[in-house]
Enzyme design. Structure first.
Site, PDB file in Angstrom:
ATOM      1  N   HIS A 177      -5.168  -4.381  14.346  1.00  0.00           N
ATOM      2  CA  HIS A 177      -6.510  -4.246  13.758  1.00  0.00           C
ATOM      3  C   HIS A 177      -7.433  -3.506  14.726  1.00  0.00           C
ATOM      4  CE1 HIS A 177      -5.142  -6.658  10.521  1.00  0.00           C
ATOM      5  NE2 HIS A 177      -5.141  -7.813  11.157  1.00  0.00           N
ATOM      6  N   ASP A 235      -4.126   0.375   5.377  1.00  0.00           N
ATOM      7  CA  ASP A 235      -3.102  -0.675   5.413  1.00  0.00           C
ATOM      8  C   ASP A 235      -2.053  -0.386   6.487  1.00  0.00           C
ATOM      9  OD1 ASP A 235      -1.916  -3.010   4.641  1.00  0.00           O
ATOM     10  OD2 ASP A 235      -1.089  -2.252   2.759  1.00  0.00           O
ATOM     11  N   LEU A 282     -22.928  12.029   5.559  1.00  0.00           N
ATOM     12  CA  LEU A 282     -21.820  11.255   4.991  1.00  0.00           C
ATOM     13  C   LEU A 282     -22.321   9.875   4.609  1.00  0.00           C
ATOM     14  CD1 LEU A 282     -18.656  11.052   4.602  1.00  0.00           C
ATOM     15  CD2 LEU A 282     -18.610   9.974   6.856  1.00  0.00           C
TER      16      LEU A 282
HETATM   17  C1  IPE Z   1      -5.573  -4.464   1.068  1.00  0.00           C
HETATM   18  O1  IPE Z   1      -4.489  -4.636   1.931  1.00  0.00           O
HETATM   19  C2  IPE Z   1      -6.851  -4.805   1.771  1.00  0.00           C
HETATM   20  C3  IPE Z   1      -7.219  -3.961   2.896  1.00  0.00           C
HETATM   21  C4  IPE Z   1      -6.583  -2.912   3.333  1.00  0.00           C
HETATM   22  C5  IPE Z   1      -8.442  -4.329   3.555  1.00  0.00           C
HETATM   23  P1  IPE Z   1      -3.583  -5.956   1.926  1.00  0.00           P
HETATM   24  O2  IPE Z   1      -2.559  -5.725   2.958  1.00  0.00           O
HETATM   25  O3  IPE Z   1      -4.424  -7.148   2.048  1.00  0.00           O
HETATM   26  O4  IPE Z   1      -2.977  -5.909   0.439  1.00  0.00           O
HETATM   27  P2  IPE Z   1      -1.638  -6.527  -0.150  1.00  0.00           P
HETATM   28  O5  IPE Z   1      -1.698  -7.997   0.072  1.00  0.00           O
HETATM   29  O6  IPE Z   1      -0.492  -5.907   0.593  1.00  0.00           O
HETATM   30  O7  IPE Z   1      -1.644  -6.136  -1.594  1.00  0.00           O
HETATM   31  C1  IPE Z   2      -4.678  -3.727   6.862  1.00  0.00           C
HETATM   32  O1  IPE Z   2      -3.533  -4.021   7.597  1.00  0.00           O
HETATM   33  C2  IPE Z   2      -5.898  -4.433   7.392  1.00  0.00           C
HETATM   34  C3  IPE Z   2      -6.374  -5.526   6.540  1.00  0.00           C
HETATM   35  C4  IPE Z   2      -5.847  -5.885   5.413  1.00  0.00           C
HETATM   36  C5  IPE Z   2      -7.537  -6.244   6.998  1.00  0.00           C
HETATM   37  P1  IPE Z   2      -2.643  -5.315   7.315  1.00  0.00           P
HETATM   38  O2  IPE Z   2      -3.151  -6.423   8.159  1.00  0.00           O
HETATM   39  O3  IPE Z   2      -2.598  -5.597   5.855  1.00  0.00           O
HETATM   40  O4  IPE Z   2      -1.248  -4.818   7.846  1.00  0.00           O
HETATM   41  P2  IPE Z   2       0.178  -5.119   7.201  1.00  0.00           P
HETATM   42  O5  IPE Z   2       0.112  -4.731   5.761  1.00  0.00           O
HETATM   43  O6  IPE Z   2       0.430  -6.586   7.396  1.00  0.00           O
HETATM   44  O7  IPE Z   2       1.103  -4.264   8.000  1.00  0.00           O
HETATM   45 MG    MG Z   3      -1.357  -5.002   4.369  1.00  0.00          MG
END
Ligand code: IPE
Ligand code: IPE
Ligand code: MG
Length: 243
Positions: free
Chosen positions: A31, A14, A125
């Site tokens: 990303h 995240d 792995l």
């Molecule tokens: C969870 O992260 C999903 C992934 C890391 C792929 P999100 O950023 O989507 O989750 P919330 O919305 O903060 O709970």
């Molecule tokens: C995690 O990073 C990747 C996915 C959920 C696909 P985010 O896109 O959720 O990044 P934040 O949480 O907005 O910083």
């Molecule tokens: Mg996120």
């Protein structure tokens, strides 16, 4: 520790969006950088005693994001699968897909299935990529698979059905260590069943900044934890025996 003696580590990757925003860049740049962090952890994992790594790449709820971001994520997943497969084979990594397969763009699905088949002999792995994944959805599908069965449903059979719902052989594997980056401290519908006794390590580091060294540190924290599974620690047992 679980089957095979190695650890099962699961990561909620995240913070890509915040990483980009803090640099004045579009979220999709975050990303893209996140894909490099994936390479780093896949490289570091086997040397840290990890034999299974489950990465949350795209949740079933992530479809709610703006279409351009979803498209960019799908393109990046496709690119990762296409460009990394040879390297994964080289490293002895076996890739499996976790999640629903019926809503993915067909080129992402075929790249994922090609990666699964090309890497199927990997033994160093097990890399499980959770894409269009929802733990609740998986649990509902497992329950559906057991519907109408005459045999009593026990933990073992449910675990079998859950693996089957995830297209995985055998039983689902418990998570030993769950890591979430970016300072968030929640599961966001990830591996609800498998995390029953997982140790959680939360780090403020944003996913694109996460390194093999960060993974090593998280494993070190995990190794200092006292996992009791409802019983007593070794020390507690000695005290109990001593009366
Ligand atoms: C969870 O992260 C999903 C992934 C890391 C792929 P999100 O950023 O989507 O989750 P919330 O919305 O903060 O709970
Ligand atoms: C995690 O990073 C990747 C996915 C959920 C696909 P985010 O896109 O959720 O990044 P934040 O949480 O907005 O910083
Ligand atoms: Mg996120």
């Amino acid at each position: 520790m679980s089957q095979g003696g190695g650890m099962h580590v699961a990561i909620i990757m995240d913070g890509n969006g915040r990483w980009a925003r803090s640099r004045g860049l579009p979220r999709t740049r975050g990303h893209r950088e996140g894909a490099n962090a994936v390479r780093r952890v896949v490289e570091a994992a086997p040397g840290l005693g990890i034999d299974t790594l489950t990465l949350y790449a795209f949740s079933a709820d992530n479809w709610k994001r703006p279409r351009p971001e979803v498209n960019a994520l799908m393109r990046l997943l496709h690119r990762y699968l296409r460009t990394e497969t040879a390297e994964l084979v080289e490293r002895g990594v076996r890739v499996t897909l976790l999640g629903r397969r019926d809503r993915l763009p067909s080129r992402v699905l075929s790249a994922a299935e090609a990666a699964e088949s090309a890497t199927r002999d990997g033994t160093e792995l097990e890399l499980r990529l959770a894409i269009d994944y929802s733990a609740r959805d998986a649990l509902v599908r497992a329950a559906e698979l057991l519907r109408g069965s005459h045999d009593p449903v026990c933990l073992h059979r449910f675990s079998q059905a859950l693996a089957q719902a995830m297209h995985a052989p055998g039983l689902v594997r418990d998570v030993d260590l769950l890591i979430r980056t970016s300072g968030e401290e929640r599961l966001s519908d990830f591996l609800l069943w498998e995390c029953a006794y997982a140790e959680f390590v939360f780090t403020p580091t944003l996913w694109p900044d996460f390194t093999g060294e960060d993974l090593r540190k998280a494993v070190e924290v995990y190794r200092q934890r006292d996992r009791r599974f409802g019983g007593l620690s070794a020390e507690g047992e000695r005290q109990a025996a001593a009366g």
